[in-house]
Scaffold this motif. Structure first.
Motif, PDB file in Angstrom:
ATOM      1  N   ALA A  55       0.947  -1.242   0.070  1.00  0.00           N
ATOM      2  CA  ALA A  55       0.041  -0.117   0.056  1.00  0.00           C
ATOM      3  C   ALA A  55       0.928   1.265  -0.096  1.00  0.00           C
ATOM      4  CB  ALA A  55      -1.033  -0.005   1.220  1.00  0.00           C
ATOM      5  N   ALA A  56       2.129   1.127  -0.575  1.00  0.00           N
ATOM      6  CA  ALA A  56       2.888   2.405  -0.618  1.00  0.00           C
ATOM      7  C   ALA A  56       2.485   3.470  -1.821  1.00  0.00           C
ATOM      8  CB  ALA A  56       4.045   1.882  -0.603  1.00  0.00           C
ATOM      9  N   PHE A  57       2.188   2.882  -2.748  1.00  0.00           N
ATOM     10  CA  PHE A  57       1.570   3.635  -4.113  1.00  0.00           C
ATOM     11  C   PHE A  57       0.294   2.760  -4.563  1.00  0.00           C
ATOM     12  CE2 PHE A  57       4.659   6.718  -4.378  1.00  0.00           C
ATOM     13  CZ  PHE A  57       5.796   6.482  -4.085  1.00  0.00           C
ATOM     14  N   ASN A  58      -0.873   3.273  -4.550  1.00  0.00           N
ATOM     15  CA  ASN A  58      -1.884   2.714  -5.069  1.00  0.00           C
ATOM     16  C   ASN A  58      -2.095   2.863  -6.552  1.00  0.00           C
ATOM     17  OD1 ASN A  58      -2.426   1.687  -2.591  1.00  0.00           O
ATOM     18  ND2 ASN A  58      -3.484   3.430  -1.991  1.00  0.00           N
ATOM     19  N   GLY A  59      -1.378   3.823  -7.201  1.00  0.00           N
ATOM     20  CA  GLY A  59      -1.672   4.193  -8.712  1.00  0.00           C
ATOM     21  C   GLY A  59      -1.123   3.078  -9.593  1.00  0.00           C
ATOM     22  N   LEU A  60      -1.820   3.190 -10.728  1.00  0.00           N
ATOM     23  CA  LEU A  60      -1.619   2.356 -12.065  1.00  0.00           C
ATOM     24  C   LEU A  60      -1.139   3.474 -13.198  1.00  0.00           C
ATOM     25  CD1 LEU A  60      -3.921  -0.477 -12.095  1.00  0.00           C
ATOM     26  CD2 LEU A  60      -1.775  -0.407 -11.294  1.00  0.00           C
ATOM     27  N   GLN A 245       7.089  10.462   3.627  1.00  0.00           N
ATOM     28  CA  GLN A 245       6.076  10.807   2.378  1.00  0.00           C
ATOM     29  C   GLN A 245       5.156  12.204   2.663  1.00  0.00           C
ATOM     30  OE1 GLN A 245       4.087   7.459   1.519  1.00  0.00           O
ATOM     31  NE2 GLN A 245       3.319   8.153  -0.869  1.00  0.00           N
ATOM     32  N   VAL A 246       5.159  13.156   1.837  1.00  0.00           N
ATOM     33  CA  VAL A 246       4.581  14.570   2.108  1.00  0.00           C
ATOM     34  C   VAL A 246       3.190  14.347   1.474  1.00  0.00           C
ATOM     35  CG1 VAL A 246       5.746  15.620   0.214  1.00  0.00           C
ATOM     36  CG2 VAL A 246       4.530  16.905   2.059  1.00  0.00           C
ATOM     37  N   GLU A 247       2.189  14.459   2.271  1.00  0.00           N
ATOM     38  CA  GLU A 247       0.820  14.397   1.623  1.00  0.00           C
ATOM     39  C   GLU A 247      -0.002  15.652   1.971  1.00  0.00           C
ATOM     40  OE1 GLU A 247      -0.866  10.770   3.626  1.00  0.00           O
ATOM     41  OE2 GLU A 247       0.641   9.480   2.597  1.00  0.00           O
ATOM     42  N   PRO A 248      -0.838  16.226   1.073  1.00  0.00           N
ATOM     43  CA  PRO A 248      -1.587  17.221   1.386  1.00  0.00           C
ATOM     44  C   PRO A 248      -2.643  16.927   2.363  1.00  0.00           C
ATOM     45  CG  PRO A 248      -1.529  16.877  -0.850  1.00  0.00           C
ATOM     46  CD  PRO A 248      -0.817  15.764  -0.298  1.00  0.00           C
ATOM     47  N   GLU A 249      -3.156  17.880   3.256  1.00  0.00           N
ATOM     48  CA  GLU A 249      -3.926  17.490   4.319  1.00  0.00           C
ATOM     49  C   GLU A 249      -5.591  17.210   3.603  1.00  0.00           C
ATOM     50  OE1 GLU A 249      -6.444  19.725   7.906  1.00  0.00           O
ATOM     51  OE2 GLU A 249      -5.460  20.957   6.423  1.00  0.00           O
ATOM     52  N   PHE A 266       3.105  14.238   7.052  1.00  0.00           N
ATOM     53  CA  PHE A 266       4.262  13.750   6.795  1.00  0.00           C
ATOM     54  C   PHE A 266       4.408  12.131   7.242  1.00  0.00           C
ATOM     55  CE2 PHE A 266       5.994  18.078   7.236  1.00  0.00           C
ATOM     56  CZ  PHE A 266       6.315  18.227   6.037  1.00  0.00           C
ATOM     57  N   ARG A 267       4.435  11.399   6.231  1.00  0.00           N
ATOM     58  CA  ARG A 267       4.340   9.933   6.427  1.00  0.00           C
ATOM     59  C   ARG A 267       5.816   9.221   6.526  1.00  0.00           C
ATOM     60  NH1 ARG A 267      -0.133   5.698   4.117  1.00  0.00           N
ATOM     61  NH2 ARG A 267      -0.396   4.325   5.967  1.00  0.00           N
ATOM     62  N   HIS A 268       6.225   8.500   7.601  1.00  0.00           N
ATOM     63  CA  HIS A 268       7.509   7.926   7.369  1.00  0.00           C
ATOM     64  C   HIS A 268       7.633   6.696   6.552  1.00  0.00           C
ATOM     65  CE1 HIS A 268      10.938   5.812   9.422  1.00  0.00           C
ATOM     66  NE2 HIS A 268      11.622   6.973   8.973  1.00  0.00           N
ATOM     67  N   ALA A 269       8.567   6.586   5.725  1.00  0.00           N
ATOM     68  CA  ALA A 269       8.615   5.618   4.672  1.00  0.00           C
ATOM     69  C   ALA A 269       8.522   4.125   5.344  1.00  0.00           C
ATOM     70  CB  ALA A 269       9.840   5.823   3.748  1.00  0.00           C
ATOM     71  N   ASN A 403      14.476   1.313  -5.389  1.00  0.00           N
ATOM     72  CA  ASN A 403      15.024   0.463  -4.580  1.00  0.00           C
ATOM     73  C   ASN A 403      14.278   0.089  -3.379  1.00  0.00           C
ATOM     74  OD1 ASN A 403      17.049   0.311  -6.532  1.00  0.00           O
ATOM     75  ND2 ASN A 403      18.515   1.507  -5.567  1.00  0.00           N
ATOM     76  N   PHE A 404      13.789   1.161  -2.667  1.00  0.00           N
ATOM     77  CA  PHE A 404      12.952   1.148  -1.460  1.00  0.00           C
ATOM     78  C   PHE A 404      11.841   0.384  -1.891  1.00  0.00           C
ATOM     79  CE2 PHE A 404       9.477   2.671   0.946  1.00  0.00           C
ATOM     80  CZ  PHE A 404       9.813   2.280   2.284  1.00  0.00           C
TER      81      PHE A 404
END
Length: 1796
Positions: A55-60, A245-249, A266-269, A403-404
């Motif tokens: 669930a780190a990136f949900n995009g396609l 990971q910086v996310e808009p509110e 700010f979400r820690h990786a 890599n991460f």
């Protein structure tokens, strides 16, 4: 699909493709090619994601295609969504499986169709449209969402639905994350990975842990200082714990460009938790939380300087917490100037403590190893916005993000597997296949081009994959249902751990070390898994001293038992890595392994023997692998059938056993050598020689036997190098005799007796072998390895002096030239060997190989290069041998000249006699002088030709230049170094002659012989971890050498001649090598022997340093490495103190970071090493002139306050009562020593009227507390001295005005008058003591050496050193007011009290009388006036006694000044000073023992000094003469009388024919175009690149370099860099010198135009080799000579304003992160500015002292005639003493000799 999640669809923007809609606002509602989107499933109300993506990136990703069919690319994994037509989905068997793959194909293409009829095919797709996706591979099949089910652990299940392909359609809504905009790459987007970097502290905001697990380390700051000299620190950290990971509110799905007015989360990786601020008790704490809806997770960034509304990377911002309104604040040290406005002492250097190491029970265990040495700080929040709390928003490169993502995608697989094992669910074969495939991918991921990548290995540590794998491997394997499947998984897990260990990453190894004990339990059998565990542990322990030292004997015994039980080569490898670490032999492990493995039992050992010993074929070696039950010929044993796995394994076991034999004997372990070669005869000389010489054996085994001969039979015993370093000391009597070559000892005297016998055999075989191998064949790698080992054997034999004759060495040169000449090499053997010819087809391949391919990197080339490198090392020794012979010839000519100087007949006078004197002018052009010079040059030329007649310089130059073309840096560097050595042989000889010593006195000859014997023994023993016996030997040698460095029974008086002898024998270099020994502070009991050796080495370094400026400079140049020495901190501090004592230049040169490091050592050691405080005092105040350095004072106080909680623990954490207990000796001597040393340092820092420091000191200790201490009769006088000095400088002699300080109040304080009464009694007691025994103690009063504080009496004055304390834990009682004590103690007390009076009381009384005591008539002050009068009388009585025995001018002057002030303010008449004036000078007739010894030494060594002065004069004159006239005509053979260079200038070049020959080596005379003429200059530029890398190599490689006999040292690298820079400059300089003198006004002439054009073309040619890129980093060199040459080269490259060079420099400045040029220039400007400022301050201090003295003299003239008379007498005595000291001091004479 799953429930809506809190992670955004994010990633790097891709190129947008025109879809028929105009770009800009018009297409904002449409989906464009290149957009990042998410798919929202209407049926299940969830977003599409990949299970392994966590669930780190949900995009396609909508990928570009030339058709309307679009493949979908998953951003997190970078893989395409594929239809698998062969497998059904996991949960819906009627549908097909969807999976992710790296490649694109038809299976990955899908058609976008409208879900409902509202839209039709062909229309533009808009956001929020409901669509379905049809497969191109399987028409009629669509994306389908199955029924929901649970995944994840039972405690936190997640409900999901599988995405598959079926006939039923599922509708999806398109949600856009962001589109493409090429102009916005520099701006941050929602969901993007960033790093928060605190600019002022140079620290990253980090946390540690793993998602779905508890946080292991909360939010904190990790300091990563930017060092312009270390390019690695100039780039952002690659550690995943720094990723946020910086996310808009507003929504986590918004991936558009962020703006400053937005609010963020700010979400820690790694933890997937949000940064938040929570209230803890009364304060706020910065922590992490899982709740994305928590309002405490919302922050806002405020730009420091806003240049755009968008949030731009690398911009500065302060971070505000929205709910509380507070700001993120980094806790850091406090600047000195901010101290007065700062009251929160908790912020002083508040470090973050890692939870992992808290409450660690056993600090010596593997678990206690600190794998991360980074400095950590706490992060908090404050309500005021602070200027320095600015953060930069750094972008994480897309490569690092991928890599991460890769590693993070594996984590759920491991977590699910662990959960399954915990609940007992067995593995299926299908699951096993998938898991093993994922683990193999992870293992291969860590390898880049077959080499381990540390940045990728680090991710396994950051994401705790290592811990997950260990947790998995702890599950039981035996007797489980799925043992077969689980074994496969375990095997892949061990492969991952093994790959993780590769690359010799110290941090990776230390992190993993805590699991060693567990893995030892897995090595129980010979199974595949057990062997993999062993291989993994081998990689873990290899060259890792911290881990090896923690392996106990019991563990080693277990390894040996496993070896006996299983007999596999992996266990031999494991034992091998325990024997040697980074080239250092671990002697204890070697002996223990040899005893357990070889002595106690023969199982696990393959036996070898010669045939004649076992009734087999003679002179053939046999092997037994079954304890001598059967024997096989070695030839057959080592060449097994490839299909016979057992035979192959046995062959590998034997090969590894030989390696282990070598490791056991490494470091000349005599016990193991004797055990293997003689006692047990496992491997005798005959067997080793048979193995080497047998041509029927494979080459790799022959090479191994050659290595065995080196380790077990050559590099053994007392063999030492007689060639490696030049001989600089010569006994005059032996010069020119047959004993001249071996003055110290012959090699046979110390060689192994067996080697002397067998050497002829080895010599003949080597000659025959080299004759047979005149060339190298690239395809024959094994044979080239054998050649390499034979050349290494030859290197040792030459180094140890077995080739001691010139003709022996001459015979080696042709063979070496054949092997070194790359033109002889061929790619494969000839077709017809007898004729050594190639077929016509293969000749082209051979030609291509010789022209280009032989230089390129490949396994075949590497074997050739290693062999050539070994040959170069032998050549280096041969050239050094010639260098020694050349120097010896010059010394002989000096002796002949010196002897013939007294000849009566002219023809008997040697031609070099005139050059023995300074009157000789080598540049005299008179005819008679030229004739004399011609005869001298003839003598030198004959000498040079004789010493180099065996070397063909032209051929060797061509070969060395050819070797510099290879793509292997070590060989390029060594070839260029030897080329430099070849073309600077004559100038080097003159330099060596200048530093040489000729010895004529018996004592010097004896010391020379003694040192010549001891130093080689030291060099042999320092490359191993010492046993008790070795340590005792080393300590004995070091103690003997130390005794030679000082006068007999006077440790503080150096012996200059012996010190110089030590330096000539490189004793200081040996000491540096000893002190570089790697140690572990936590294992002090294992380093007991090491501690003793280090202590002796440090004391020897101190003895060498005392008043010897050359040694002081060398130690200062190694100060950084010296400050890393552990276990002997007190002695180290005293030794380093001698570096700065009375050396103002070094005190000014010390860097702030070095002072910070010393203060750090004070904080770390505290009372265990108070001597560091004395070191700081020596740095702050220059002894001799007694001037305080304001810069150093400020720096010391700054760093003390930053570490005040630790440095000032006795002041901050102790009450006044506690300090009195310390001073009274009730808390131990160490705390008392530390307290008075700290107070003394603070007093020294306050000296010089520094207003800031004075105010600071007044806040630390109050004057009331000081006076209480001074009045306490239980506190000893020598403990009171620093407190009185503290009060004097902090309260009395201050810079502030009277109104600004409380100093005038002192006169009203009753404690002051109590102290005056106390001093009166003290003076009376001292007077009685001196009268009773004055004559005996006169000797000791004259020298007045600094007195030790408490118990360190061994380096004090002679009188004090006789006293031994009865209880060493208690300070000695020395107060005169107490009861009568024994005589020895009374002497000690009196002497201490005198130091107290001289250093503190007299200055205090003088200031007290002059500035504070008022004489107004007042009844209320009558008692004070009476007390002051009594004090004056007591002082007069004491000083009248002292004046008769003390002749130190400084003390006498202080006495007279103090008495004059007292008498002037008292009611007494001035005539009471008459006894003092009459006694001044009576002590001049006495002379102490030390002065007598110094006088005798000067007389004894006087003729030797004169003789060496002549030698130095001769060497300098001959060097100038050989260099030639400083004209273009003489140097370049060009018709011009212009001056060639400015001798002694900043841009001077060598005047020498050798130098010009060296320059011409790199000029192709056959080419006219500059590109071809100067093409070889590219080799020089490449050499600059290599030397830049070598000079910045870490100190951890020092041990490995020491173990490599051919490794070039720092000095060689520096000399090579200087010579390369000079040659590059000479290319242009020579052409510029050919221009007319006035060329600037003759620019129109053809000659000038042509010359300038040539210069410009040369500049452009050099610039085409990226000269700027490789030259500028050398500006950061610690060597001033290198930096000077770089600046000179830059200046001449810019000559005549060359635009191309200017553009090249500008490009380098703008396109690289390195700012070495500006950093170096700024540093040099800062250092120069600070030095100028400090020197001005020193001058002002001297002027102030002179003014005070003049004012004092004027006052005396006006008031006291006796005072003036006393000062005149003192001045006269001072002049007489200086003359007497100069006549009797050998040090002064020796310094004059060195200067001359």
């Amino acid at each position: 699909t799953q429930e809506p999640m809190a992670s955004a669809a994010a990633g790097a923007a891709a190129a947008a493709i025109d879809t028929g809609i105009s770009q800009g606002d018009m297409n904002s509602g449409f989906v464009c090619i290149g957009d990042y989107i998410g798919l929202y499933c209407e049926d299940t109300d969830g977003h599409v994601f990949s299970q392994n993506s966590c669930a780190a990136f949900n995009g396609l990703f909508v990928y570009h295609s030339c058709h309307r069919d679009r493949p979908l690319k998953h951003v997190f994994t970078g893989k395409y969504v594929h239809v698998n037509t062969n497998h059904t989905s996991q949960h819906d068997k009627n549908n097909m499986l969807l999976s992710l793959h790296e490649y694109n194909s038809k299976n990955a293409q899908f058609r976008i169709l409208p879900r409902y009829k509202v839209k039709s095919e062909g229309e533009h797709v808009q956001l929020l449209d409901q669509i379905s996706l049809e497969s191109i591979k399987s028409p009629g099949h669509y994306f389908h969402s199955s029924k929901g089910f649970k995944i994840g652990p039972e405690s936190r299940p997640t409900f999901v639905s599988e995405l598959n392909l079926g006939v039923e359609q599922t509708g999806f809504t398109i949600i856009k994350s962001h589109g493409f905009s090429g102009n916005h790459e520099a701006y941050a987007r929602g969901g993007q990975f960033v790093q928060l970097f605190h600019k002022e502290l140079e620290a990253y905001v980090v946390a540690e842990g793993l998602f779905d697990q508890d946080v292991t380390e909360d939010v904190h700051l990790r300091i990563r200082e930017i060092d312009q000299l270390n390019p690695r620190t100039l780039h952002s950290s690659t550690s995943a714990v720094t990723y946020w990971q910086v996310e808009p509110e507003s929504t986590v799905l918004d991936g558009e460009v962020l703006t400053w007015d937005q609010q963020f989360r700010f979400r820690h990786a790694t933890t997937r938790k949000y940064l938040c601020v929570k209230q803890a008790s009364e304060a706020y704490s910065v922590t992490l939380t899982e709740d994305a809806t928590d309002p405490h997770t919302v922050f806002k960034m405020h730009p420091v300087l806003q240049d755009s509304p968008e949030l731009k990377f690398e911009s500065y911002a302060r971070i505000e917490h929205v709910i509380t309104g507070c700001w993120l604040h980094a806790i850091k040290g406090v600047e000195l100037n901010d101290f007065f406005n700062f009251f929160d002492w908790s912020e002083f250097n508040k470090s973050y403590q890692r939870k992992e190491f808290l409450n660690m029970e056993d600090e010596k265990s593997m678990r206690a190893l600190r794998w991360d040495g980074g400095e950590l700080r706490e992060i908090t929040c404050c309500f005021d916005r602070r200027y320095d709390d600015a953060y930069t928003i750094q972008k994480v490169d897309s490569e690092h993000v991928m890599n991460f993502n890769f590693v993070a995608g594996v984590v759920p697989t491991l977590q699910d597997l662990i959960d399954a094992r915990q609940i007992g669910r067995p593995l299926t074969s299908k699951e096993t296949f998938r898991i093993c495939h994922a683990l193999r991918e992870l293992r291969n991921f860590m390898l880049v081009n077959g080499e381990p990548c540390k940045a990728r290995q680090k991710l396994l540590r950051n994401l705790r994959v290592i811990d997950l794998l260990v947790t998995l491997l702890k599950f039981p394997l035996k007797a489980v249902q799925d043992e077969h499947n689980l074994t496969k998984v375990f095997s892949e897990a061990y492969d991952i751990l093994h790959t993780y260990m590769m690359g010799n990453s110290r941090k990776n190894a230390l992190y993993f070390a805590k699991y060693i004990e567990f893995f030892q339990t897995q090595m129980v059998d010979k199974s595949e898994l057990a062997l993999k565990v062993t291989k993994m542990l081998v990689e873990l322990m290899k060259d890792n001293r911290k881990i090896v030292d923690r392996i106990s004997n019991a563990q080693i015994e277990v390894f040996v038992e496993l070896l006996r039980k299983n007999e596999h080569h992996s266990y031999l490898e494991l034992l091998k890595v325990l024997c040697v670490c980074n080239g250092v032999a671990i002697t204890e492990n070697q002996n223990f392994i040899a005893q357990k493995w070889l002595l106690e039992d023969t199982r696990g050992v393959y036996m070898t023997n010669r045939g004649q010993n076992i009734d087999r074929k003679p002179n053939e070696t046999y092997v037994s692998y079954d304890q001598q039950h059967s024997w096989l010929p070695l030839v057959d044993f080592v060449q097994p059938d490839a299909y016979d796995t057992e035979a192959v394994e046995r062959c590998l076991f034997l090969h590894t056993q030989l390696d282990l034999f070598i490791a056991l004997c490494h470091g000349r372990n005599e016990d193991c050598i004797r055990l293997i070669t003689k006692d047990l005869s496992y491997l005798t000389w005959e067997e080793a020689y048979l193995g080497l010489s047998s041509e029927s054996l494979p080459h790799e085994f022959r090479a191994k036997y050659c290595e065995i001969i080196i380790g077990l039979f050559v590099n053994v015993g007392n063999n030492y190098s007689v060639v490696e370093s030049p001989q600089l000391c010569f006994i005059y009597e032996y010069i020119g005799t047959k004993d001249f070559t071996y003055q110290t000892s012959s090699p046979e005297q110390y060689a192994a007796k067996d080697l002397v016998t067998i050497f002829p055999v080895i010599r003949d075989w080597i000659a025959e072998f080299l004759d047979q191998n005149r060339m190298m064949v690239a395809s024959q790698v094994a044979n080239n390895i054998l050649i390499e080992q034979v050349l290494k054997l030859l290197h040792y034999l030459v180094k140890f002096g077995y080739y001691g004759e010139v003709h022996d060495l001459a015979r080696l040169l042709p063979a070496l030239r054949n092997l070194l000449d790359g033109q002889n090499d061929i790619p494969f053997p000839p077709d017809r060997m007898p004729a050594r010819e190639f077929s016509k087809e293969r000749k082209k391949a051979v030609l291509r190989f010789k022209q280009t391919e032989r230089f390129r990197r490949s396994p075949e080339t590497q074997a050739i290069v290693r062999a050539k490198h070994a040959a170069l090392q032998v050549l280096d020794l041969v050239m050094t041998f010639q260098e020694n012979a050349r120097l010896a010839s010059f010394i002989k000519k000096f002796k002949d000249s010196e002897i013939s100087e007294v000849a009566t007949r002219r023809k008997h006078i040697h031609p070099l006699v005139p050059a023995l004197y300074d009157s000789f002018d080598p540049f005299d052009t008179r005819k008679s002088a030229l004739q004399v010079q011609k005869r001298m040059k003839k003598e030198l030329r004959i000498m040079f030709e004789e010493s180099s007649r065996h070397v063909d310089n032209i051929a060797l130059t061509s070969i060395l230049i050819d070797l510099a073309h290879y793509e292997y840096d070590p060989m390029v560097q060594l070839s260029l170094q030897l080329l430099n050595k070849l073309h600077s042989a004559k100038s080097s000889m003159f330099n060596l002659a200048v530093n040489s010593l000729v010895l004529i006195t018996p004592d010097s000859c004896r010391v020379h012989r003694e040192v010549g014997k001891q130093v080689p023994l030291l060099k042999m023993m320092i490359r191993s971890k010492w046993t008790s016996d070795q340590a005792v030997k080393i300590e004995t040698i070091l103690s003997e050498l130390r005794e030679l460095c000082h006068l007999p029974k006077a440790e503080e008086e150096p012996h200059p001649m012996n010190q110089r002898l030590m330096l000539s024998h490189n004793v200081l270099g040996v000491v540096f090598d000893i002190l570089s020994t790697e140690t572990d502070v936590q294992l002090t009991e294992k380093y007991h022997e090491t501690v003793g050796v280090l202590r002796k080495a440090v004391r020897l370094m101190k003895a060498l340093t005392i008043r010897y400026e050359d040694v002081q400079n060398q130690v200062f140049n190694n100060l950084d490495s010296m400050l890393r020495v552990r276990l002997v901190e007190p002695d180290l501090a005293l030794a380093l103190k001698e570096v700065f004592v009375n050396n103002q230049e070094l005190c000014l040169k010390i860097l702030p970071r070095q002072i910070s490091r010393i203060v750090g050592l004070v904080a770390e050691n505290q009372e265990r090493a108070p001597e560091f405080l004395e070191l700081l005092s020596a740095i702050v105040k220059v002894e001799g002139p007694g001037l305080a350095l304001k810069r150093n004072q400020t720096l010391v106080m700054k760093y003390i306050m930053q570490n005040y909680s630790k440095v000032g623990y006795v002041l901050e954490q102790c009450t006044t009562k506690d300090r009195m207990e310390v001073l009274n000796g009730n808390r131990g001597a160490s705390h008392c020593q530390y307290l008075i040393s700290l107070v003394d340092l603070l007093a020294t820092c306050a000296e010089g009227e520094n207003r800031y420091i004075e105010s600071l000191c007044q806040t630390i200790i109050s004057v009331e507390e000081i006076l209480c201490i001074l009045n306490d009769p239980n506190v000893e006088n020598h403990l009171k001295k620093p407190f009185l000095r503290y009060m004097f400088y902090a309260y009395m002699k201050t810079s502030g005005s009277t109104a600004e300080n409380r100093s005038p109040d002192i006169i009203q304080d009753r404690l002051v008058w109590e102290y005056v009464r106390h001093l009166t009694l003290e003076f009376d007691g001292l007077t009685r003591w001196i009268r009773n025994d004055a004559a005996r103690d006169t000797v000791y009063f004259m020298s007045m050496r600094p007195f030790p504080k408490i118990l360190r009496l061994h380096d004090a004055c002679p009188l004090c050193s006789t006293l031994v304390a009865e209880d060493e834990t208690q300070p000695l009682k020395l107060n005169l007011e107490n009861a009568v004590v024994r005589m020895r103690e009374d002497d000690f007390r009196g002497h201490a009290s005198l130091h107290y009076v001289f250093d503190a009381v007299l200055p205090f009384l003088q200031a007290f009388a002059n500035k504070f005591y008022q004489t107004e008539e007042d009844k209320d002050t009558q008692s004070e006036r009476d007390m002051f009068d009594r004090l004056t009388l007591s002082a007069i009585g004491l000083c009248s006694e002292l004046a008769a025995i003390v002749v130190e001018p400084r003390i006498l002057t202080q006495m007279v000044a103090c008495l004059s002030a007292l008498v002037r303010k008292s009611s007494h008449r001035p005539t009471i000073m008459e006894p003092v004036v009459e006694n001044i000078g009576k002590g001049t007739k006495l002379q102490d023992t030390v002065s007598q010894m110094k006088s005798g030494n000067k007389e004894y060594y006087e003729q030797e000094i004169i003789l060496n002065s002549k030698l130095k004069t001769l060497a300098v004159n001959m060097s100038l003469l050989w260099g030639g006239q400083n004209t273009v005509r003489a140097q370049l053979k060009y018709s011009s009388d212009r001056e060639y260079t400015v001798i002694g200038g900043e841009e001077s070049l060598p005047l020498d024919e050798e130098f010009q020959d060296h320059v011409r080596c790199f000029i192709s005379a056959g080419s006219r175009k500059p590109e071809g003429r100067y093409r070889l200059a590219g080799l020089l530029v490449n050499g600059l690149r290599i030397t830049a890398v070598s000079s910045t190599a870490s100190a951890s490689h020092a041990a490995a370099a020491a173990a490599d006999p051919g490794a070039g040292g720092r000095g060689d690298t520096e000399r090579l860099a200087i010579r390369i820079l000079q040659i590059l400059r000479a290319f242009i300089h020579n052409e510029e010198r050919k221009l007319p003198e006035d060329w600037e006004v003759r620019m129109s002439e053809f000659r000038v135009k042509r010359g300038l054009k040539n210069i410009a073309e040369i500049q452009n040619t050099l610039n085409s080799f990226d000269l700027m890129k490789h030259a500028l980093p050398h500006l950061a060199s610690t060597s001033g000579l290198v930096a000077k040459e770089v600046l000179s080269l830059l200046g001449i490259m810019l000559f005549n304003a060359n635009e191309k060079v200017q553009q090249s420099m500008l490009k380098y400045f703008l396109n690289t992160k390195e700012e070495v040029f500006f950093f170096a220039v700024r540093n040099r400007l800062q250092v120069s500015t600070a030095n100028i400022k400090e020197k001005r301050l020193l001058i002002s201090q001297q002027k102030a002292r002179q003014m005070d003295a003049r004012s004092q003299a004027d006052d005396l003239k006006a008031t006291m005639t006796l005072g003036v008379k006393a000062l005149q007498q003192i001045q006269q005595y001072h002049v007489e003493m200086k003359i007497e000291q100069a006549n009797s001091d050998l040090t002064v004479s020796f310094i004059k000799f060195i200067i001359n």
